[in-house]
Design a protein around this motif. Structure first.
Motif, PDB file in Angstrom:
ATOM      1  N   ASP A   1      33.115   8.309   6.725  1.00 37.75           N
ATOM      2  CA  ASP A   1      32.656   7.048   7.317  1.00 37.75           C
ATOM      3  C   ASP A   1      31.138   7.107   7.480  1.00 37.75           C
ATOM      4  O   ASP A   1      30.623   7.679   8.440  1.00 37.75           O
ATOM      5  CB  ASP A   1      33.342   6.822   8.666  1.00 37.75           C
ATOM      6  N   ALA A   2      30.437   6.500   6.553  1.00 46.71           N
ATOM      7  CA  ALA A   2      28.979   6.627   6.519  1.00 46.71           C
ATOM      8  C   ALA A   2      28.294   5.985   7.716  1.00 46.71           C
ATOM      9  O   ALA A   2      27.156   6.336   8.052  1.00 46.71           O
ATOM     10  CB  ALA A   2      28.440   6.009   5.226  1.00 46.71           C
ATOM     11  N   GLU A   3      28.962   5.049   8.389  1.00 49.46           N
ATOM     12  CA  GLU A   3      28.327   4.304   9.465  1.00 49.46           C
ATOM     13  C   GLU A   3      28.746   4.736  10.862  1.00 49.46           C
ATOM     14  O   GLU A   3      28.275   4.172  11.854  1.00 49.46           O
ATOM     15  CB  GLU A   3      28.628   2.808   9.292  1.00 49.46           C
ATOM     16  N   ILE A   4      29.644   5.721  10.971  1.00 45.99           N
ATOM     17  CA  ILE A   4      30.206   6.075  12.269  1.00 45.99           C
ATOM     18  C   ILE A   4      29.136   6.425  13.293  1.00 45.99           C
ATOM     19  O   ILE A   4      29.146   5.928  14.425  1.00 45.99           O
ATOM     20  CB  ILE A   4      31.239   7.233  12.139  1.00 45.99           C
ATOM     21  N   PHE A   5      28.175   7.243  12.928  1.00 44.64           N
ATOM     22  CA  PHE A   5      27.188   7.688  13.914  1.00 44.64           C
ATOM     23  C   PHE A   5      26.202   6.572  14.256  1.00 44.64           C
ATOM     24  O   PHE A   5      25.687   6.513  15.379  1.00 44.64           O
ATOM     25  CB  PHE A   5      26.476   8.948  13.425  1.00 44.64           C
ATOM     26  N   ASN A   6      25.944   5.672  13.302  1.00 45.45           N
ATOM     27  CA  ASN A   6      25.124   4.499  13.612  1.00 45.45           C
ATOM     28  C   ASN A   6      25.830   3.584  14.596  1.00 45.45           C
ATOM     29  O   ASN A   6      25.214   3.067  15.532  1.00 45.45           O
ATOM     30  CB  ASN A   6      24.805   3.726  12.327  1.00 45.45           C
TER      31      ASN A   6
ATOM     32  N   SER B   1      23.492   2.531  22.988  1.00 46.90           N
ATOM     33  CA  SER B   1      22.241   1.862  23.305  1.00 46.90           C
ATOM     34  C   SER B   1      22.499   0.528  24.010  1.00 46.90           C
ATOM     35  O   SER B   1      21.818   0.184  24.986  1.00 46.90           O
ATOM     36  CB  SER B   1      21.433   1.630  22.026  1.00 46.90           C
ATOM     37  N   TYR B   2      23.491  -0.209  23.546  1.00 46.08           N
ATOM     38  CA  TYR B   2      23.863  -1.489  24.147  1.00 46.08           C
ATOM     39  C   TYR B   2      24.298  -1.287  25.598  1.00 46.08           C
ATOM     40  O   TYR B   2      23.878  -2.030  26.499  1.00 46.08           O
ATOM     41  CB  TYR B   2      24.994  -2.100  23.327  1.00 46.08           C
ATOM     42  N   LEU B   3      25.134  -0.264  25.817  1.00 49.92           N
ATOM     43  CA  LEU B   3      25.584   0.041  27.172  1.00 49.92           C
ATOM     44  C   LEU B   3      24.411   0.447  28.054  1.00 49.92           C
ATOM     45  O   LEU B   3      24.296   0.004  29.203  1.00 49.92           O
ATOM     46  CB  LEU B   3      26.635   1.149  27.128  1.00 49.92           C
ATOM     47  N   HIS B   4      23.540   1.283  27.520  1.00 53.86           N
ATOM     48  CA  HIS B   4      22.356   1.756  28.244  1.00 53.86           C
ATOM     49  C   HIS B   4      21.508   0.569  28.724  1.00 53.86           C
ATOM     50  O   HIS B   4      21.181   0.460  29.914  1.00 53.86           O
ATOM     51  CB  HIS B   4      21.543   2.667  27.324  1.00 53.86           C
ATOM     52  N   LYS B   5      21.172  -0.318  27.807  1.00 58.56           N
ATOM     53  CA  LYS B   5      20.312  -1.452  28.148  1.00 58.56           C
ATOM     54  C   LYS B   5      20.993  -2.369  29.160  1.00 58.56           C
ATOM     55  O   LYS B   5      20.349  -2.855  30.105  1.00 58.56           O
ATOM     56  CB  LYS B   5      19.956  -2.221  26.882  1.00 58.56           C
ATOM     57  N   GLY B   6      22.286  -2.583  28.970  1.00 59.49           N
ATOM     58  CA  GLY B   6      23.008  -3.462  29.889  1.00 59.49           C
ATOM     59  C   GLY B   6      23.093  -2.899  31.288  1.00 59.49           C
ATOM     60  O   GLY B   6      22.875  -3.623  32.280  1.00 59.49           O
TER      61      GLY B   6
ATOM     62  N   GLY C   1      22.320   9.862  21.331  1.00 59.86           N
ATOM     63  CA  GLY C   1      23.473   9.499  20.513  1.00 59.86           C
ATOM     64  C   GLY C   1      24.543   8.851  21.352  1.00 59.86           C
ATOM     65  O   GLY C   1      24.296   7.870  22.055  1.00 59.86           O
ATOM     66  N   SER C   2      25.757   9.410  21.305  1.00 63.88           N
ATOM     67  CA  SER C   2      26.887   8.842  22.052  1.00 63.88           C
ATOM     68  C   SER C   2      27.171   9.586  23.343  1.00 63.88           C
ATOM     69  O   SER C   2      28.278   9.538  23.875  1.00 63.88           O
ATOM     70  CB  SER C   2      28.135   8.823  21.175  1.00 63.88           C
ATOM     71  N   MET C   3      26.166  10.281  23.870  1.00 63.43           N
ATOM     72  CA  MET C   3      26.229  10.900  25.185  1.00 63.43           C
ATOM     73  C   MET C   3      25.260  10.162  26.109  1.00 63.43           C
ATOM     74  O   MET C   3      24.126   9.881  25.729  1.00 63.43           O
ATOM     75  CB  MET C   3      25.860  12.386  25.105  1.00 63.43           C
ATOM     76  N   ILE C   4      25.725   9.842  27.318  1.00 63.58           N
ATOM     77  CA  ILE C   4      24.903   9.058  28.237  1.00 63.58           C
ATOM     78  C   ILE C   4      25.301   9.390  29.672  1.00 63.58           C
ATOM     79  O   ILE C   4      26.459   9.735  29.935  1.00 63.58           O
ATOM     80  CB  ILE C   4      25.064   7.537  27.965  1.00 63.58           C
ATOM     81  N   SER C   5      24.358   9.319  30.592  1.00 60.46           N
ATOM     82  CA  SER C   5      24.699   9.509  32.003  1.00 60.46           C
ATOM     83  C   SER C   5      23.745   8.733  32.888  1.00 60.46           C
ATOM     84  O   SER C   5      22.581   8.503  32.534  1.00 60.46           O
ATOM     85  CB  SER C   5      24.683  11.001  32.397  1.00 60.46           C
ATOM     86  N   VAL C   6      24.269   8.300  34.031  1.00 58.24           N
ATOM     87  CA  VAL C   6      23.493   7.570  35.033  1.00 58.24           C
ATOM     88  C   VAL C   6      23.216   8.522  36.191  1.00 58.24           C
ATOM     89  O   VAL C   6      24.153   9.068  36.793  1.00 58.24           O
ATOM     90  CB  VAL C   6      24.259   6.339  35.547  1.00 58.24           C
TER      91      VAL C   6
END
Length: 428
Positions: free
Chosen positions: A320-325, A332-337, A355-360
């Motif tokens: 899946d060439a687009e998975i990481f994108n 990023s969408y979640l972060h900004k929101g 990437g797909s790791m995030i924390s508040v």
């Protein structure tokens, strides 16, 4: 939400399981309350024993990168189970997944599969000591590499002070060979090396920390570690149990363009089944038994069910060439929101993301290491956690854990999450 069934199940569990859980991270000790007992999961959702539906942001602490009960993975396990669950003998599928993993990850020639990330990191350190013929290791405060004795060490006072055990049962003899460094502080690492000349076998690090919340390496920290290791004949070990096959096909080595000597894997590589692995170039891996002097073994290593799940998972990620994108865009969408609604509600916070790791983090200053992560307002986090839970959002029950984004999350799910953050923020 009502959690009567979960509460009853927890009471039953406490009678026969220490603390009612088989891993402390599942307990709600850091946030208060009773752990949620899950009944089943599908895609981006958890379904608990009380009939509640929760949007999942831990994803079994990382491996469910494509979502729960992902059909190709489930089918692979079912078909393999029909032929037997364990043999204690070599199987062809072990070679197939090894070939695929080696083709995806840069700078590795051989890989050995084990049963957990803890076992992978423990074995990698033993291999590094055997290969370099040196005893001491450097780890970083706040980085977690499993519960092997060498890793359960807390910092002493001063850069060159030996660590002291952080858990009863860890001996002083073990502790003296583990040196504690400060994450993202290259001068601190230099001081440790200068004080222990020619004694350090390896430096082990989470290239993106995930056990003090998500904390990225800054100011080319990883490249500077690589330079130090080259100058002092020290092996650099990347613990990619969280980041491997999640941040990129080739993990953090690919993302940051930094070569590690030994790489540890877990989580994604098993598709949700118990598995770990460690890998390196030929000359290091050939130090392992049965062809080398460093002993490592495991009856269930390369278990056919785990290998089938892992092969199906890695195949999907590789094709899946687009998975990481997609994962990057959703995170990023979640972060900004979240940042917008927290700012709109005047909630002091900082958000870290790779990437797909995030924390508040409910901290005013940048969170770059364990000390700054510990400065966050834990009372605010507790209120945030339980508020999100009431809104049907499940995040890690600890301020010191990263969230993991799955591709199964829809933008509708993300919008619901952002709306939940906005609702909870009004009461923080």
């Amino acid at each position: 939400m009502i959690y009567k069934r979960s509460s009853a199940l927890f009471s039953e569990a406490e009678r026969v399981i220490p603390g009612g859980v088989n891993s402390p991270v599942r307990a709600f000790k850091g946030v208060g309350g009773t752990p949620i007992f899950v009944k089943e999961a599908k895609g981006a959702y958890l379904f608990d024993e009380d009939g509640n539906t929760l949007i999942d942001y831990i994803n079994s602490w990382g491996p469910m990168i494509l979502g729960h009960a992902y059909e190709p993975v489930v089918n692979a396990v079912i078909e393999k189970a029909k032929k037997g669950t364990s043999f204690g003998m070599p199987t062809e599928i072990e070679t197939k997944i090894a070939e695929l993993a080696v083709s995806m990850v840069p700078h590795i020639d051989k890989i050995r599969f084990v049963n957990s990330g803890t076992e992978a990191c423990m074995s990698a350190v033993r291999l590094a000591r055997g290969f370099t013929k040196k005893d001491k290791i450097v780890k970083f405060s706040g980085c977690y590499h499993g519960h092997s004795d060498s890793f359960l060490i807390q910092a002493g006072s001063g850069a060159s002070t030996f660590g002291v055990p952080n858990s009863p049962g860890v001996t002083q003899g073990t502790a003296k060979d583990t040196l504690l460094a400060k994450y993202n502080d290259i001068e601190n690492v230099k001081a440790l090396i200068a004080s222990n000349t020619d004694e350090i076998a390896c430096i082990i690090i989470e290239p993106v920390a995930g056990n003090m919340g998500c904390i990225p390496p800054k100011d080319d920290f990883l490249k500077k570690l690589r330079t130090l290791c080259d100058a002092h004949n020290i092996l650099l070990i990347f613990d990619e149990v969280m980041t491997g096959f999640r941040l990129a096909k080739g993990g953090a080595q690919e993302l940051f363009d930094v070569k590690a000597d030994i790489v540890c894997f877990g989580k994604v590589i098993g598709g949700g089944l118990p598995v770990g692995a460690f890998a390196a170039r030929h000359e290091i891996m050939d130090y392992l038994a049965p062809i080398g002097p460093v002993y490592q073994a495991g009856t269930l290593s390369g278990n056919p069910l785990a290998m089938a799940a892992g092969l199906a998972m890695l195949t999907e990620l590789n094709t899946d060439a687009e998975i990481f994108n997609r994962l990057e865009e959703k995170t990023s969408y979640l972060h900004k929101g979240m940042a917008k609604v927290l700012n709109d509600n005047n909630v002091v916070h900082t958000i870290n993301r790779v990437g797909s790791m995030i924390s508040v983090h409910f901290a005013e200053d940048a969170v770059i290491d364990f000390d700054t992560a510990a400065n966050g307002n834990n009372d605010t986090f507790k209120a945030f956690f339980h508020g999100m839970l009431q809104q049907g959002i499940y995040i890690a029950p600890s301020a010191f854990e990263t969230w993991f984004i799955a591709d199964a999350l829809s933008y509708k799910d993300l919008d619901k999450t952002i709306s939940a953050v906005n609702h909870v923020a009004k009461s923080l």
